[in-house]
Design an enzyme around this catalytic site. Structure first.
Site, PDB file in Angstrom:
ATOM      1  N   THR A  37       4.377  -7.699  -1.934  1.00 41.69           N
ATOM      2  CA  THR A  37       3.066  -7.182  -2.315  1.00 41.69           C
ATOM      3  C   THR A  37       2.633  -7.743  -3.664  1.00 41.69           C
ATOM      4  OG1 THR A  37       2.001  -5.143  -3.100  1.00 41.69           O
ATOM      5  CG2 THR A  37       4.375  -5.157  -3.150  1.00 41.69           C
ATOM      6  N   ASP A  38       1.318  -7.772  -3.895  1.00 36.28           N
ATOM      7  CA  ASP A  38       0.807  -8.172  -5.217  1.00 36.28           C
ATOM      8  C   ASP A  38       1.114  -7.112  -6.274  1.00 36.28           C
ATOM      9  OD1 ASP A  38      -0.982  -6.190  -4.398  1.00 36.28           O
ATOM     10  OD2 ASP A  38      -2.794  -7.378  -4.758  1.00 36.28           O
ATOM     11  N   GLU A  39       1.529  -5.900  -5.836  1.00 36.80           N
ATOM     12  CA  GLU A  39       1.755  -4.823  -6.811  1.00 36.80           C
ATOM     13  C   GLU A  39       2.945  -5.116  -7.721  1.00 36.80           C
ATOM     14  OE1 GLU A  39       1.148  -0.826  -5.386  1.00 36.80           O
ATOM     15  OE2 GLU A  39      -0.023  -1.534  -3.681  1.00 36.80           O
ATOM     16  N   TYR A  66       7.374   2.411  -6.114  1.00 34.66           N
ATOM     17  CA  TYR A  66       7.196   1.504  -4.964  1.00 34.66           C
ATOM     18  C   TYR A  66       7.216   0.048  -5.416  1.00 34.66           C
ATOM     19  CZ  TYR A  66       4.607  -1.390  -1.613  1.00 34.66           C
ATOM     20  OH  TYR A  66       4.208  -2.414  -0.793  1.00 34.66           O
ATOM     21  N   LYS A 118       9.899  -3.069  -4.708  1.00 37.22           N
ATOM     22  CA  LYS A 118       9.545  -4.335  -4.052  1.00 37.22           C
ATOM     23  C   LYS A 118       9.870  -5.512  -4.982  1.00 37.22           C
ATOM     24  CE  LYS A 118       7.848  -5.020  -0.592  1.00 37.22           C
ATOM     25  NZ  LYS A 118       8.359  -5.165   0.811  1.00 37.22           N
TER      26      LYS A 118
HETATM   27  P1  NAD Z   1       4.347   0.807   6.900  1.00 37.65           P
HETATM   28  O1  NAD Z   1       4.825   1.916   6.032  1.00 37.65           O
HETATM   29  O2  NAD Z   1       3.134   1.015   7.749  1.00 37.65           O
HETATM   30  O3  NAD Z   1       5.521   0.355   7.881  1.00 37.65           O
HETATM   31  C1  NAD Z   1       6.854   0.227   7.462  1.00 37.65           C
HETATM   32  C2  NAD Z   1       7.726   0.152   8.704  1.00 37.65           C
HETATM   33  O4  NAD Z   1       9.082  -0.005   8.261  1.00 37.65           O
HETATM   34  C3  NAD Z   1       7.678   1.418   9.557  1.00 37.65           C
HETATM   35  O5  NAD Z   1       7.547   1.082  10.923  1.00 37.65           O
HETATM   36  C4  NAD Z   1       9.017   2.097   9.289  1.00 37.65           C
HETATM   37  O6  NAD Z   1       9.503   2.852  10.397  1.00 37.65           O
HETATM   38  C5  NAD Z   1       9.917   0.884   9.005  1.00 37.65           C
HETATM   39  N1  NAD Z   1      11.064   1.228   8.164  1.00 37.65           N
HETATM   40  C6  NAD Z   1      11.075   1.965   7.009  1.00 37.65           C
HETATM   41  N2  NAD Z   1      12.330   2.074   6.546  1.00 37.65           N
HETATM   42  C7  NAD Z   1      13.124   1.386   7.406  1.00 37.65           C
HETATM   43  C8  NAD Z   1      14.521   1.105   7.457  1.00 37.65           C
HETATM   44  N3  NAD Z   1      15.360   1.597   6.526  1.00 37.65           N
HETATM   45  N4  NAD Z   1      15.008   0.341   8.479  1.00 37.65           N
HETATM   46  C9  NAD Z   1      14.174  -0.144   9.426  1.00 37.65           C
HETATM   47  N5  NAD Z   1      12.857   0.112   9.450  1.00 37.65           N
HETATM   48  C10 NAD Z   1      12.325   0.848   8.442  1.00 37.65           C
HETATM   49  O7  NAD Z   1       4.141  -0.443   5.922  1.00 37.65           O
HETATM   50  P2  NAD Z   1       3.091  -1.626   6.006  1.00 37.65           P
HETATM   51  O8  NAD Z   1       1.852  -1.223   5.307  1.00 37.65           O
HETATM   52  O9  NAD Z   1       3.023  -2.118   7.408  1.00 37.65           O
HETATM   53  O10 NAD Z   1       3.827  -2.708   5.081  1.00 37.65           O
HETATM   54  C11 NAD Z   1       4.779  -3.613   5.657  1.00 37.65           C
HETATM   55  C12 NAD Z   1       5.336  -4.489   4.563  1.00 37.65           C
HETATM   56  O11 NAD Z   1       4.278  -5.212   3.935  1.00 37.65           O
HETATM   57  C13 NAD Z   1       6.047  -3.718   3.446  1.00 37.65           C
HETATM   58  O12 NAD Z   1       7.173  -4.442   3.076  1.00 37.65           O
HETATM   59  C14 NAD Z   1       5.038  -3.672   2.328  1.00 37.65           C
HETATM   60  O13 NAD Z   1       5.661  -3.629   1.079  1.00 37.65           O
HETATM   61  C15 NAD Z   1       4.299  -4.991   2.535  1.00 37.65           C
HETATM   62  N6  NAD Z   1       2.893  -5.008   2.088  1.00 37.65           N
HETATM   63  C16 NAD Z   1       2.017  -4.034   2.486  1.00 37.65           C
HETATM   64  C17 NAD Z   1       0.680  -4.099   2.090  1.00 37.65           C
HETATM   65  C18 NAD Z   1      -0.319  -3.071   2.538  1.00 37.65           C
HETATM   66  O14 NAD Z   1      -1.483  -3.095   2.059  1.00 37.65           O
HETATM   67  N7  NAD Z   1       0.009  -2.163   3.456  1.00 37.65           N
HETATM   68  C19 NAD Z   1       0.249  -5.147   1.278  1.00 37.65           C
HETATM   69  C20 NAD Z   1       1.179  -6.132   0.890  1.00 37.65           C
HETATM   70  C21 NAD Z   1       2.498  -6.059   1.317  1.00 37.65           C
HETATM   71  P1  TYD Z   2      -3.585   3.143  -1.221  1.00 35.79           P
HETATM   72  O1  TYD Z   2      -4.281   3.005   0.091  1.00 35.79           O
HETATM   73  O2  TYD Z   2      -2.606   4.265  -1.390  1.00 35.79           O
HETATM   74  O3  TYD Z   2      -2.940   1.730  -1.579  1.00 35.79           O
HETATM   75  P2  TYD Z   2      -2.240   1.224  -2.976  1.00 35.79           P
HETATM   76  O4  TYD Z   2      -1.940   2.381  -3.831  1.00 35.79           O
HETATM   77  O5  TYD Z   2      -1.018   0.544  -2.462  1.00 35.79           O
HETATM   78  O6  TYD Z   2      -3.244   0.274  -3.598  1.00 35.79           O
HETATM   79  O7  TYD Z   2      -4.703   3.325  -2.343  1.00 35.79           O
HETATM   80  C1  TYD Z   2      -5.718   2.352  -2.539  1.00 35.79           C
HETATM   81  C2  TYD Z   2      -6.511   2.771  -3.745  1.00 35.79           C
HETATM   82  O8  TYD Z   2      -7.213   3.987  -3.427  1.00 35.79           O
HETATM   83  C3  TYD Z   2      -5.657   3.107  -4.967  1.00 35.79           C
HETATM   84  O9  TYD Z   2      -6.358   2.661  -6.127  1.00 35.79           O
HETATM   85  C4  TYD Z   2      -5.553   4.617  -4.947  1.00 35.79           C
HETATM   86  C5  TYD Z   2      -6.852   5.055  -4.319  1.00 35.79           C
HETATM   87  N1  TYD Z   2      -6.805   6.275  -3.498  1.00 35.79           N
HETATM   88  C6  TYD Z   2      -7.778   7.261  -3.683  1.00 35.79           C
HETATM   89  O10 TYD Z   2      -8.685   7.135  -4.536  1.00 35.79           O
HETATM   90  N2  TYD Z   2      -7.723   8.379  -2.895  1.00 35.79           N
HETATM   91  C7  TYD Z   2      -6.749   8.545  -1.938  1.00 35.79           C
HETATM   92  O11 TYD Z   2      -6.715   9.608  -1.260  1.00 35.79           O
HETATM   93  C8  TYD Z   2      -5.766   7.521  -1.757  1.00 35.79           C
HETATM   94  C9  TYD Z   2      -4.678   7.666  -0.729  1.00 35.79           C
HETATM   95  C10 TYD Z   2      -5.849   6.396  -2.554  1.00 35.79           C
END
Ligand code: NAD
Ligand code: TYD
Length: 359
Positions: free
Chosen positions: A138-140, A164, A168
Site C-alpha cells: 500500500t502507499d500508506e 496497519y 505493511k
Molecule cells: P481485504 O481485507 O478485503 O481482504 C483480505 C483477505 O485476506 C480476506 O479474504 C481475508 O480472509 C484474508 N486473510 C486475512 N488474514 C489471513 C491469513 N492469516 N491467512 C490467509 N488469508 C487471510 O483486503 P483488500 O482491501 O482486498 O486488500 C488486499 C491487499 O491489498 C492487502 O495486502 C492490502 O494491504 C493491499 N492494499 C489494499 C488497498 C485498498 O485500498 N483496499 C490499497 C493498497 C493495497
Molecule cells: P478507509 O476507507 O478506511 O481507507 P484508508 O484509511 O485505508 O485510507 O478511509 C478512507 C478515508 O475516509 C480516510 O481518510 C478515513 C475516512 N473515513 C471517514 O471519513 N469516515 C468513515 O466512516 C471511514 C470508514 C473512513
C-alpha cells in the site's frame, strides 16, 4: 494437465482486491488460479461466485501463518507464481486491535516467504528463473503528505503512521530481505486506495453508499478534508498482473489513478449519484445525511501516488476515471444488495466501526 497455463497462488483471494484478481486472472485464460484464504470477517466466497465450476480455479481455506499447510499447497499445486494479498487491511481495526495485524501481515508474510523459498529452491532452473513472489502493498507505508505539495515515488522514505501501515511496511522490508539474502525473485507494488464492487461495507465508499440507501448518517471524520488517491479495483487487478509478469525482480512499482479527492468530495459525489438514481422517499438530498464525527487518531492528511514508473515500464494505464468508476460502483451496490446486506447484519466490534456511523 497443466498445458501452457502458469499456476498462480493468490493469497487473500476471497477479499476485496483478491477476488477481483482471481476473476481477472481466470478471465485471461493464461493461468490456473489457486486461492488460499483464511476467510476472516473480510473474506467472502460469495465474491467469487463468477468462478463457481471454473476449470482453472481452486480454493483452499488456510492461514498464511500455517507454514505446513502453505508448503503443502505450493507443492501439491506445483505453483509457478505467488501473488500475496492476504492481510488485515482496515486502519480503524488496527487502531482498536493491532496484534492481529502483526500476526498476519508481519509473521504471516515471513512464514509465507519461508515456504515460498523452499518451494522455489525445489524447482528446475528454468522454472526458478520465471518464478515470482509478488507482494501487494500500500502507499500508506510512505506516511502522509502535506495538503498542498508532494507525491509518493518508489524512492519515498517509509514513514508509516498507523499499526496497519507499520505492519505493511515491515512486511515490505521482509520481502526485500528474502530477495537480498536468499535470492528469492520478488516484485513489490504499492497502490493507492481502491474502490469498486465487493468492497467490504466498513470502508468509506461502500459504507457511505450502504448507509445512504438505509437512510443512516454518513460518517465523515474531522472536516472531511483528508485526501485519498482513488483507483478502481479492476484497474488495480490489471496492474498487478503487469507487475507480476513484467516487473523487474527486486523492484517496486507505485500504482495509482491520479485521482486525488478530499473525503468530503467523495461523499458528495456518492450523494449526487444516489440523488439521481434512487431519490429519497421523503424528498431532500442524501447530502443531508452527512455527519461530521470525531477524527481518526493519527489520521494521515493526504496520499498521492506518482505512477510514472508503472506507466512507462509496464505500459499500464487505468481504464476508469474516478467519475466512471464511482458510477459503476454505486450501480453495483444498488443492484447487489444480496452481497452486502448480510454483511451489514454482522455486528462489527470497535467504536469506529459502528454500522450507524455516528460516534
Ligand atoms: P481485504 O481485507 O478485503 O481482504 C483480505 C483477505 O485476506 C480476506 O479474504 C481475508 O480472509 C484474508 N486473510 C486475512 N488474514 C489471513 C491469513 N492469516 N491467512 C490467509 N488469508 C487471510 O483486503 P483488500 O482491501 O482486498 O486488500 C488486499 C491487499 O491489498 C492487502 O495486502 C492490502 O494491504 C493491499 N492494499 C489494499 C488497498 C485498498 O485500498 N483496499 C490499497 C493498497 C493495497
Ligand atoms: P478507509 O476507507 O478506511 O481507507 P484508508 O484509511 O485505508 O485510507 O478511509 C478512507 C478515508 O475516509 C480516510 O481518510 C478515513 C475516512 N473515513 C471517514 O471519513 N469516515 C468513515 O466512516 C471511514 C470508514 C473512513
Amino acid at each position: 494437465m497443466k498445458q501452457a497455463l502458469q499456476t498462480v497462488l493468490v493469497t487473500g483471494g476471497a477479499g476485496f482486491i483478491g477476488s477481483a484478481v482471481c476473476r481477472h486472472l481466470a478471465a485471461t485464460g493464461r493461468y490456473r488460479v489457486v486461492n488460499l484464504d483464511k476467510l476472516t470477517y473480510a473474506g467472502n466466497l460469495a465474491s467469487l461466485h463468477d468462478l463457481d465450476g471454473h476449470p482453472w480455479y481452486r480454493f483452499y481455506r488456510a492461514d498464511i501463518c500455517d507454514i505446513d499447510a502453505v508448503r503443502h499447497i505450493l507443492q501439491a499445486e506445483d505453483v509457478d507464481l505467488v501473488m500475496h494479498l492476504a492481510a488485515e487491511s482496515h486502519v480503524d481495526r488496527s487502531i482498536d486491535g493491532p496484534m492481529a495485524f502483526v500476526t498476519t501481515n508481519v509473521l504471516g508474510t515471513t512464514s509465507l516467504l519461508s515456504a515460498a523459498l523452499d518451494h522455489w529452491r525445489s524447482l528446475s532452473e528454468s522454472r526458478r528463473k520465471s518464478f515470482r513472489f509478488h507482494h501487494v502493498s500500500t502507499d500508506e507505508v510512505f506516511g502522509d503528505l502535506p495538503f498542498d505539495s508532494g507525491v509518493f515515488t518508489e524512492q519515498s522514505p517509509y514513514k508509516p503512521s498507523s499499526p496497519y501501515s507499520a505492519s505493511k511496511a515491515a512486511s515490505d522490508h521482509f520481502v526485500r530481505a528474502w530477495h537480498e539474502t536468499y535470492g528469492l525473485p520478488v516484485v513489490l507494488s504499492n497502490c493507492s486506495n481502491n474502490y469498486g464492487p465487493y468492497h467490504f461495507p466498513e470502508k468509506l465508499i461502500p459504507l457511505v453508499i450502504a448507509n445512504a440507501l438505509d437512510e443512516r448518517p454518513l460518517p465523515v471524520y474531522g472536516k472531511g478534508a483528508n485526501v485519498r488517491d482513488w483507483l478502481f479495483v479492476e484497474d488495480h487487478a490489471r496492474a498487478l498482473e503487469a507487475v507480476m509478469t513484467r516487473g523487474e525482480v527486486g523492484e517496486s512499482y507505485n500504482i495509482g489513478g491520479r485521482a486525488e479527492r478530499t473525503n468530503l468530495e467523495v461523499v458528495e459525489a456518492i450523494c449526487a449519484l444516489l440523488d439521481a438514481r434512487r431519490p429519497r422517499a421523503g424528498g431532500g438530498s442524501h447530502l443531508d445525511l452527512i455527519n461530521f464525527v470525531t477524527d481518526r487518531p493519527g489520521h494521515d492528511r493526504r496520499y498521492a501516488i506518482d505512477p510514472t514508473k508503472s506507466e512507462a515500464e509496464l505500459g499500464w494505464r487505468p481504464q476508469e476515471t474516478f467519475e466512471t468508476g464511482l458510477a459503476r460502483t454505486v450501480d453495483w451496490y444498488l443492484e447487489n444488495g444480496w452481497w452486502w446486506r448480510p454483511l451489514r447484519e454482522q455486528r462489527f466490534d470497535g467504536s469506529r466501526l459502528g454500522l450507524v456511523g455516528a460516534r
